[in-house]
Write a protein that holds these residues in place. Structure first.
Motif, short mmCIF file in Angstrom:
data_model
loop_
_atom_site.label_atom_id
_atom_site.label_comp_id
_atom_site.label_asym_id
_atom_site.label_seq_id
_atom_site.Cartn_x
_atom_site.Cartn_y
_atom_site.Cartn_z
N VAL A 215 0.83 -1.21 0.00
CA VAL A 215 0.00 0.00 0.00
C VAL A 215 0.87 1.26 0.00
O VAL A 215 0.38 2.35 0.30
CB VAL A 215 -0.96 0.02 1.21
N THR A 216 2.15 1.10 -0.33
CA THR A 216 3.06 2.25 -0.28
C THR A 216 2.85 3.22 -1.44
O THR A 216 3.11 4.42 -1.29
CB THR A 216 4.53 1.79 -0.28
N SER A 217 2.40 2.73 -2.58
CA SER A 217 2.26 3.61 -3.75
C SER A 217 1.33 4.79 -3.49
O SER A 217 1.71 5.94 -3.71
CB SER A 217 1.78 2.80 -4.96
N PRO A 218 0.09 4.56 -3.02
CA PRO A 218 -0.77 5.73 -2.74
C PRO A 218 -0.24 6.60 -1.62
O PRO A 218 -0.48 7.81 -1.60
CB PRO A 218 -2.11 5.08 -2.36
N ILE A 219 0.51 6.01 -0.68
CA ILE A 219 1.09 6.81 0.41
C ILE A 219 2.12 7.78 -0.16
O ILE A 219 2.15 8.96 0.21
CB ILE A 219 1.75 5.89 1.45
N ILE A 220 2.99 7.30 -1.05
CA ILE A 220 4.02 8.14 -1.63
C ILE A 220 3.40 9.28 -2.44
O ILE A 220 3.82 10.44 -2.33
CB ILE A 220 4.96 7.30 -2.52
N VAL A 221 2.39 8.96 -3.24
CA VAL A 221 1.74 9.99 -4.05
C VAL A 221 1.09 11.04 -3.17
O VAL A 221 1.25 12.26 -3.38
CB VAL A 221 0.71 9.34 -5.00
N GLN A 222 0.33 10.60 -2.17
CA GLN A 222 -0.36 11.53 -1.29
C GLN A 222 0.62 12.37 -0.49
O GLN A 222 0.39 13.56 -0.25
CB GLN A 222 -1.30 10.77 -0.34
N ALA A 223 1.74 11.78 -0.08
CA ALA A 223 2.75 12.53 0.67
C ALA A 223 3.33 13.65 -0.19
O ALA A 223 3.53 14.77 0.29
CB ALA A 223 3.85 11.59 1.15
N THR A 224 3.59 13.35 -1.46
CA THR A 224 4.14 14.36 -2.36
C THR A 224 3.17 15.53 -2.54
O THR A 224 3.57 16.70 -2.48
CB THR A 224 4.45 13.74 -3.73
N LEU A 225 1.90 15.21 -2.73
CA LEU A 225 0.90 16.26 -2.90
C LEU A 225 0.66 17.02 -1.60
O LEU A 225 0.41 18.22 -1.60
CB LEU A 225 -0.41 15.66 -3.40
#
Length: 300
Positions: A215-225
């Motif tokens: 589940v790291t992919s959506p975490i990385i994207v959301q963290a960047t935004l």
């Protein structure tokens, strides 16, 4: 003894297959390279990080050094961005403010993501009463606009850079919690999770070794935004006098100082404002590109 015999006697000496996770990130990078806007945003972020680290050591002036004789000077060869109402070099203050802005953005998002991911994965994995309690708390936090919630928290805790980080982290928690909960609900239904349970694996092992990496992919994207949102919020709070306190060279506070001189010395507010726009735009563009690259539905 020949090399072939050594390989047979010692199978560990054979060439190991490539790490599938490393290959996946290579695929993501190849997709990202095709998105020119995302590459520009990523390059700008890297540039800003380098400036934040080494820039303060090479500024021509100290950010808090005042020279009333040279106040409100226009941009020139001596003062590239001009001077403010106290005669301080705006270019030096902007460079020093870069490290403050990125520190607030990264620290608040890391703190908010850590708490949000923990509650989201626990809520999605266990479900039932635990899920209901955690999600209702998150719904209460989401009911308030982020800037208003941060404003209320800082008003209670007091105006300081540390309290701004706490406030931004708190309103970031429910966003990460809901995203991770949704992803966890999908991953925990997969057959290999049932197999791990049948083999007697503990919940801790299943959650942190098998569910979290997926589940790291959506975490990385959301963290960047969210870093872009954190920068905007922190600058807004400092603009209102609830964030970094003078004479700290924070961009929002510099904007607040420059609003009184928009007609006779617009450069005082122009350059800090442009830097806020550049940083926020860079993270948003890179975040959008990263989201497309991490989407398994898009073709390489």
């Amino acid at each position: 003894m020949s090399e072939q015999t050594q390989t047979i006697d010692n199978p560990h000496s054979a060439i190991k297959p490539p790490n599938p996770r490393f290959r996946n990130w290579k695929i993501v990078y190849s997709k990202l390279r095709k998105n020119k806007a995302a590459m520009i945003g990523g390059s700008l972020i890297l540039f800003f990080i380098i400036i934040a680290i080494v820039g303060p050591y090479f500024t021509p002036y100290q950010p808090q050094t005042q020279n009333i004789v040279n106040k409100l000077q226009s941009p020139s060869g001596e003062h590239w961005f001009g001077t403010d109402n106290y005669g301080r070099d705006i270019f030096s203050r902007v460079i020093h403010g870069m490290s403050i802005t990125l520190y607030v953005g990264f620290s608040s998002v890391v703190l908010g993501a850590t708490v949000g991911v923990f509650f989201g994965i626990i809520s999605g994995y266990y479900g039932g009463t635990i899920d209901a309690i955690i999600m209702r708390i998150m719904d209460v936090l989401l009911a308030f606009p982020g800037i208003l919630l941060a404003l209320a928290i800082v008003s209670v805790l007091g105006g300081s850079l540390q309290n701004v980080i706490i406030a931004v982290a708190i309103f970031s928690v429910p966003v990460f919690a809901r995203i991770v909960r949704g992803s966890t609900l999908g991953v925990k239904k997969l057959e290999y999770i049932d197999a791990m349970k049948a083999l007697g694996a503990s919940d801790f092992r299943i959650i942190f070794k098998h569910i979290l990496p997926n589940v790291t992919s959506p975490i990385i994207v959301q963290a960047t935004l969210n870093i872009a949102t954190a920068v905007l919020t922190a600058s807004g709070l400092s603009f209102l006098g609830l964030g970094a306190q003078p004479p700290t060279p924070e961009w929002g506070a510099m904007l607040a100082d420059g609003r009184n001189y928009l007609y006779n010395a617009p450069h005082v507010a122009l350059f800090p404002g442009l830097m806020i726009v550049a940083v926020v735009l860079a993270f948003n563009i890179f975040g959008d590109g990263l989201r497309d690259a991490l989407d398994p539905k898009t073709k390489e």
